[in-house]
Motif scaffolding. Structure first.
Motif, PDB file in Angstrom:
ATOM      1  N   CYS A 192      68.634-108.075 -53.138  1.00  0.00           N
ATOM      2  CA  CYS A 192      69.899-107.431 -52.782  1.00  0.00           C
ATOM      3  C   CYS A 192      70.852-107.522 -53.962  1.00  0.00           C
ATOM      4  CB  CYS A 192      70.505-108.098 -51.554  1.00  0.00           C
ATOM      5  SG  CYS A 192      72.165-107.548 -51.188  1.00  0.00           S
TER       6      CYS A 192
ATOM      7  N   LEU B 142      72.022-104.312 -55.976  1.00  0.00           N
ATOM      8  CA  LEU B 142      73.458-104.061 -55.878  1.00  0.00           C
ATOM      9  C   LEU B 142      74.068-103.997 -57.270  1.00  0.00           C
ATOM     10  CD1 LEU B 142      75.211-103.784 -53.356  1.00  0.00           C
ATOM     11  CD2 LEU B 142      75.900-106.148 -53.639  1.00  0.00           C
TER      12      LEU B 142
ATOM     13  N   LEU C  63      77.839-110.165 -52.050  1.00  0.00           N
ATOM     14  CA  LEU C  63      76.921-110.635 -51.004  1.00  0.00           C
ATOM     15  C   LEU C  63      77.431-111.914 -50.363  1.00  0.00           C
ATOM     16  CD1 LEU C  63      74.300-110.524 -49.459  1.00  0.00           C
ATOM     17  CD2 LEU C  63      73.188-111.729 -51.310  1.00  0.00           C
TER      18      LEU C  63
ATOM     19  N   SER D  95      72.190-109.527 -46.187  1.00  0.00           N
ATOM     20  CA  SER D  95      71.617-109.235 -47.505  1.00  0.00           C
ATOM     21  C   SER D  95      70.674-108.046 -47.417  1.00  0.00           C
ATOM     22  CB  SER D  95      70.896-110.456 -48.058  1.00  0.00           C
ATOM     23  OG  SER D  95      69.888-110.854 -47.165  1.00  0.00           O
ATOM     24  N   PHE D  96      69.823-108.039 -46.420  1.00  0.00           N
ATOM     25  CA  PHE D  96      68.852-106.944 -46.319  1.00  0.00           C
ATOM     26  C   PHE D  96      69.528-105.633 -45.963  1.00  0.00           C
ATOM     27  CE2 PHE D  96      64.913-108.903 -47.193  1.00  0.00           C
ATOM     28  CZ  PHE D  96      64.982-110.204 -46.747  1.00  0.00           C
TER      29      PHE D  96
ATOM     30  N   LEU E  46      72.659-104.742 -46.746  1.00  0.00           N
ATOM     31  CA  LEU E  46      73.315-104.256 -47.964  1.00  0.00           C
ATOM     32  C   LEU E  46      72.290-103.624 -48.898  1.00  0.00           C
ATOM     33  CD1 LEU E  46      75.970-106.842 -49.205  1.00  0.00           C
ATOM     34  CD2 LEU E  46      76.284-104.414 -48.811  1.00  0.00           C
ATOM     35  N   LEU E  47      71.132-104.291 -48.983  1.00  0.00           N
ATOM     36  CA  LEU E  47      70.060-103.787 -49.844  1.00  0.00           C
ATOM     37  C   LEU E  47      69.631-102.391 -49.432  1.00  0.00           C
ATOM     38  CD1 LEU E  47      67.841-104.275 -51.971  1.00  0.00           C
ATOM     39  CD2 LEU E  47      66.524-105.414 -50.216  1.00  0.00           C
TER      40      LEU E  47
ATOM     41  N   GLY F  46      65.168-111.262 -49.792  1.00  0.00           N
ATOM     42  CA  GLY F  46      66.273-110.362 -49.467  1.00  0.00           C
ATOM     43  C   GLY F  46      67.479-110.613 -50.326  1.00  0.00           C
ATOM     44  N   ARG F  47      67.873-111.893 -50.435  1.00  0.00           N
ATOM     45  CA  ARG F  47      69.118-112.182 -51.142  1.00  0.00           C
ATOM     46  C   ARG F  47      69.009-111.830 -52.611  1.00  0.00           C
ATOM     47  NH1 ARG F  47      69.882-117.613 -47.857  1.00  0.00           N
ATOM     48  NH2 ARG F  47      71.020-116.781 -46.082  1.00  0.00           N
TER      49      ARG F  47
ATOM     50  N   ALA G  64      63.037-105.381 -46.127  1.00  0.00           N
ATOM     51  CA  ALA G  64      64.377-105.396 -45.534  1.00  0.00           C
ATOM     52  C   ALA G  64      64.321-104.999 -44.064  1.00  0.00           C
ATOM     53  CB  ALA G  64      65.298-104.454 -46.314  1.00  0.00           C
TER      54      ALA G  64
END
Lengths: 418, 311, 306
Positions: free
Chosen positions: C248, C252, C268, C288-289, C291-292, C244-245, B116
């Protein structure tokens, strides 16, 4: 430990030595003249690059049939940079230090070329540009000669903007990828737009690898522009046209296009088909324009392209890439040497005759007399490849010297016009 | 003491090669990359091999090093050594930050968090016009070559010095209290906590040093290429190489990453020159999977087994 | 209702759009996008969320599914049908993968963390490079009647390709949720993640159950890959952004929650859509990253996790 390192370096060195000897070549008189480059043969620019390569190979074959350069056979070394500027510094270092080429040609297009400019300047090497735009502006290399139909940003966008103004457009939306070419062009256009009194209602940059333009097209539509100027590369061009078709831009748009690379490639044109209608875009050659010897060139080109399963039309890049070879030929024969400084001097001072007309360069290494046209796509039907060969599908609207017709506005009307 | 003599010999050897005439320039161009991977592999191993925390975000630290160098160069024409120092410090700070945020999490979460960081930083750089954004920046390198014949040779020697420095740091950590603590964390973090090892502090120190070394490896890159752009600087291929080399070489001893990096990076360069660029990553990937499955202790482990069986 | 012209000296942002219409349309598009992200993450939710396998190669298999769909669709078969046809193939691939992972890593359980991660990461790259070697770096697309046109409702346009993906995503999520709650095997899969021992006492073989779960997770990837190439062009390096997506969404949601995956996907999707509308597409990857990272830092068990 250092013994092991030395052995490893030794092994590598022997390998390098071996790889720089040409394998199984018939020497004419003395060693061959090596001309090297990387060409984007895959990736976003690949469709154009493969066509351009055929143009260059045609020149190499022609010159070798005439006895080569300075009596020596021309050996053409080309790698694939995958349309990726990150690959070109390594490739050109290899060309210079391992393959030991005599002359360098730049890759097709700005984005693969920009990274190698500081390197060639530092090493004092001549570089023949290949359809780059303003890539020498910061580096200011004095042995750079850009083979392309355009001049500066004003030359590129004024035809488009004039046509828009004539149709009564006052507001403009601009969007461009965040990459060297697209930004160079968009910034140039932004300057011209500021000076000529347009109202900018939307101005955005997007990442170069963006594949979904729904949000951008929606935002453009909401801003209600009367002209839309786009600076993009081939993959983006295709995605943008599909998005425009899906989402629509609104009935107030008079004119759309301007700086979309890729809409000149045969495979892209065929893939988009009727989605192209109405777009006003730049080009270097469309059917109907007259260059001496160009028809014969296209005939020979088509044969080779069909055999290689590459764009059989070859309008945009191949003739100009053939011209690069012709200019090298004239400069080398004119100076009777392969010395980069002498050749650079010759190119700067002389006008060269080529298959796309006479070419001369200004003090920045850019073309002194631009030959860019803006043309509007009309009457394109889906699924017919032959249609592109005849005049009437891309109507030149600017400059006056090449004009084939008036632009049809608004954009929606032009999309349906017959 | 023996180690110091070895280091001096190695450095002298590199100095000799860099000043020797008649060697193809490309050797130094490729040699830079090989030495860069020695540093990266050694740096990765400090956290990954010793402590067992797999850092996938190697490019983020390299990029912080590289872009710090760009900013220092562009704003005040900083010399190379200042660029390297600056890059190392900021990358170390990033290591500390990432560590604070994620080292409390389980193994795989730490690894995903490091990925990330790569993408977030890449996005920031993409939007930062001063360093060129997504377009990239052309740089003219200053011609202060000290006493070398070319910039490539000078960079080659500088990287050799940095490589010896990194390996020395890794060796020091391995034999120190820090190393013992990291190994305890790898074997069983809970047990280590219970026996009083300050696991978080140790992990943070390792993460910071690891990050700083990666930043040092990345800082000379803008000068190396005379060009910088985000996509290649943040390329995840650095991760697979930086973790593949120590795993293939052997993660338990500082010499493992060096062996892995020298062998693998040289192989990669030969493949690049003779065949193509893609095969690079394939070579590392395949060897990594092979070693992870068959020889998890790497080449060092194989040597140990061979020595034992031949007794 | 246009925003002010923002000439920021540092960032590229030139105009900021603040129209209620636009934001509403962005939210709607975000819902479609979000469902798509959820469907694409379902496989990971099972493999990583329920089974705790560090399945970093999931996005690479997703792209592999897209390319298989591309090849199959060249014969004229509709892409969705291609995806469905590929599911049994991917099911077997998934079983093979897990079997291999189990025999090599889980069984010996020494240092599995690093090695398992390294293994899947290596596989991810191998798949990506093989795709490049076979197909090149060019973008690939598929053709279908529903790709290229949109549904017009008033002033809003919804591309059919997004609606199709939305429909498939919903179907998949509902199907999986029902499977995991109503069938014996499904419930066993949910249980094996929580308490292997108890499961064994109930007469189910945990290894076979995990194998089944992995097979299902990979089979879902086949259909998700077909959706991916319907929604837009695909190229080999796309697996990286999808790390990432998908992670995430899974983080999440919280490990082990299927319906949570749908909600997380929606969050997302809407977040990304709004950021694209307001700040521009160049900030989209960070959503996405970001939020992760946020979830990992603040609430690692996710919204619905156990």
């Amino acid at each position: 430990m250092d013994k092991m390192r030395r052995k490893v370096i030794g092994a590598g060195g022997a390998g390098l030595l071996a790889s720089s000897l040409p394998a199984g070549m018939a020497f004419a008189q003395g060693a061959p003249v090596k001309i090297g480059m990387s060409m984007p043969q895959t990736g976003g620019l690949g469709a154009g690059g493969q066509a351009a390569l055929i143009g260059l190979r045609m020149w190499v074959d022609d010159i070798n049939a005439k006895g080569g350069l300075l009596g020596r056979k021309v050996e053409f070394i080309v790698y694939d940079d995958q349309s990726n500027g990150a690959n070109t510094p390594g490739i050109y270092t290899k060309l210079i230090d391992v393959d030991k080429v005599d002359l360098l040609i730049a890759p097709y297009a700005t984005n693969p070329t920009a990274p190698i400019m500081p390197m060639v300047k530092e090493r004092g090497l001549l570089l023949m540009g290949n359809f780059s735009f303003q890539v020498n502006a910061k580096v200011q290399h004095d042995m750079w000669f850009n083979n392309a139909p355009w001049g500066d940003a004003k030359n590129w966008s004024e035809g488009f903007l004039e046509a828009g103004k004539k149709a009564g457009a006052k507001s403009i939306a601009i969007f461009a990828a965040d990459a060297e070419f697209q930004q160079n062009l968009a910034n140039g256009c932004r300057d011209v737009v500021k000076q000529t009194g347009w109202n900018v209602v939307y101005d955005q940059n997007y990442p170069g690898n963006n594949t979904d333009f729904s949000s951008i097209i929606r935002a453009v539509r909401a801003a209600k522009p009367e002209a839309v100027f786009v600076a993009c590369y081939p993959n983006e061009a295709v995605a943008i046209m599909r998005s425009v078709n899906e989402i629509g831009l609104g009935s107030q748009v008079q004119i759309f296009g301007g700086g979309m690379v890729g809409l000149q490639f045969g495979p892209v044109m065929q893939g988009l088909g009727s989605l192209l209608n109405g777009v006003v875009n730049y080009n270097s050659y469309v059917p109907g324009m007259k260059y001496p010897g160009i028809d014969d060139f296209f005939k020979r080109y088509s044969e080779r392209a069909l055999a290689a399963k590459v764009d059989p039309l070859g309008f945009y890049l191949p003739p100009y890439n053939y011209a690069i070879g012709q200019m090298i030929e004239q400069a080398v024969n004119g100076t009777k040497s392969l010395d980069h400084k002498k050749i650079a001097d010759y190119l700067r001072k002389n006008e060269m005759k080529t298959i796309v007309g006479p070419i001369s360069f200004d003090k920045n290494g850019e073309r002194a007399k631009p030959a860019l046209v803006q043309a509007q796509f009309r009457n394109i039907k889906d699924g017919d490849f032959e249609q592109f060969k005849s005049p009437g599908k891309q109507i030149v609207i600017w400059p006056a010297s090449e004009k084939q017709g008036d632009v049809i506005t608004p954009f929606d009307k032009a999309r349906k016009a017959t | 003491m023996k180690y110091a003599i070895y280091c001096a010999l190695v450095l002298l050897g590199f100095l000799g090669v860099s000043t020797l005439g008649g060697i193809n320039e490309y050797v130094f161009f490729a040699g830079f990359v090989i030495l860069q991977f020695v540093i990266l592999a050694t740096a990765w191993n400090i956290l990954g091999g010793y402590a067992g925390y797999v850092n996938f975000g190697v490019p983020a630290f390299i990029a912080v090093g590289a872009y710090t160098a760009v900013v220092l160069f562009k704003s005040m024409s900083a010399p190379l050594l200042v660029q390297i120092l600056g890059g190392g410090i900021l990358a170390g700070a990033l290591g500390l930050g990432v560590g604070l945020l994620t080292l409390k999490l389980r193994g795989i979460f730490f690894s995903i968090a490091t990925v990330a960081v790569v993408f977030i930083l890449e996005t920031v750089v993409n939007n930062w016009r001063y360093v060129g954004g997504a377009t990239g920046l052309q740089l003219t390198r200053p011609q202060d070559l000290w006493f070398f014949d070319s910039y490539a040779r000078m960079l080659f020697f500088v990287m050799a010095v940095l490589a010896v420095l990194s390996v020395t740091i890794a060796r020091y950590i391995q034999d120190s209290f820090l190393g013992r603590g990291l190994r305890a964390v790898r074997d069983s973090e809970e047990a280590a906590e219970c026996s009083g090892v300050p696991t978080l502090k140790i992990k943070l120190i390792a993460c910071t040093i690891s990050g700083a070394l990666m930043g040092i490896a990345g800082a000379p890159m803008p000068m190396y290429l005379s060009y910088i752009e985000p996509t290649s600087t943040f390329n995840l291929s650095y991760s697979i190489s930086a973790l593949g080399m120590p795993i293939i070489g052997g993660t338990s001893h500082w010499i493992g990453p060096v062996i892995g990096a020298l062998l693998l990076a040289t192989l990669q360069q030969i493949v690049t020159v003779t065949i193509s660029n893609e095969l690079n990553v394939l070579v590392v990937g395949v060897l990594l999977v092979l070693f992870v499955v068959i020889a998890p202790d790497g080449i060092l482990g194989l040597i140990k087994k061979w020595k034992q069986s031949s007794k | 209702m246009h925003g002010a012209l923002l000439k920021s000296p540092i960032f590229y942002q030139k105009t900021l759009m603040f129209s209620v219409d636009l934001i509403f349309e962005a939210v709607l598009f975000g819902i479609l996008l979000g469902c798509f992200y959820a469907a694409v993450s379902l496989g990971l939710s099972v493999a990583f969320g329920l089974l705790d396998v560090p399945y970093v190669a999931h996005p690479a298999l997703l792209i592999l599914g897209s390319y298989f769909t591309f090849v199959l669709s060249q014969t004229g078969i509709d892409p969705i049908v291609c995806g469905v046809l590929l599911m049994p193939v991917f099911f077997l691939i998934g079983i093979g993968f897990y079997r291999f992972y189990y025999e090599t890593f889980e069984k010996r359980s020494s240092d599995t963390g690093v090695r398992g991660l390294a293994f899947f990461f290596g596989m991810s790259f191998i798949i990506e490079v093989c795709l490049i070697l076979v197909f090149g770096v060019d973008q690939r697309t598929v053709v279908a009647s529903y790709i290229g046109s949109s549904l017009e409702i008033g002033d809003y346009r919804f591309p059919y390709r997004m609606l199709v993906a939305f429909g498939i995503a919903l179907t998949l999520t509902v199907a999986l949720t029902l499977y995991f709650s109503k069938t014996f095997n499904g419930r066993a899969i949910k249980a094996v993640g929580q308490d292997e021992g108890a499961l064994r006492l109930m007469g189910a073989n945990p290894v076979k159950i995990k194998q089944l779960a992995f097979g299902i997770a990979t089979a879902v990837n086949a259909l998700a890959g077909a959706m991916l190439i319907i929604v837009g062009p695909v190229e080999p390096a796309m697996d990286r952004i999808y790390i990432g997506r998908t992670f995430c969404v899974v983080v999440l949601a919280g490990l082990g929650s299927m319906s949570g995956t749908l909600v997380a996907g929606l969050v997302l999707g809407i977040a990304e859509s709004i950021v694209m509308m307001t700040f521009g597409a160049s900030w989209a990857p960070a959503v996405s990253f970001g939020l992760l990272l946020l979830m990992l830092g603040v609430r690692p068990q996710g919204l619905f996790g156990r």
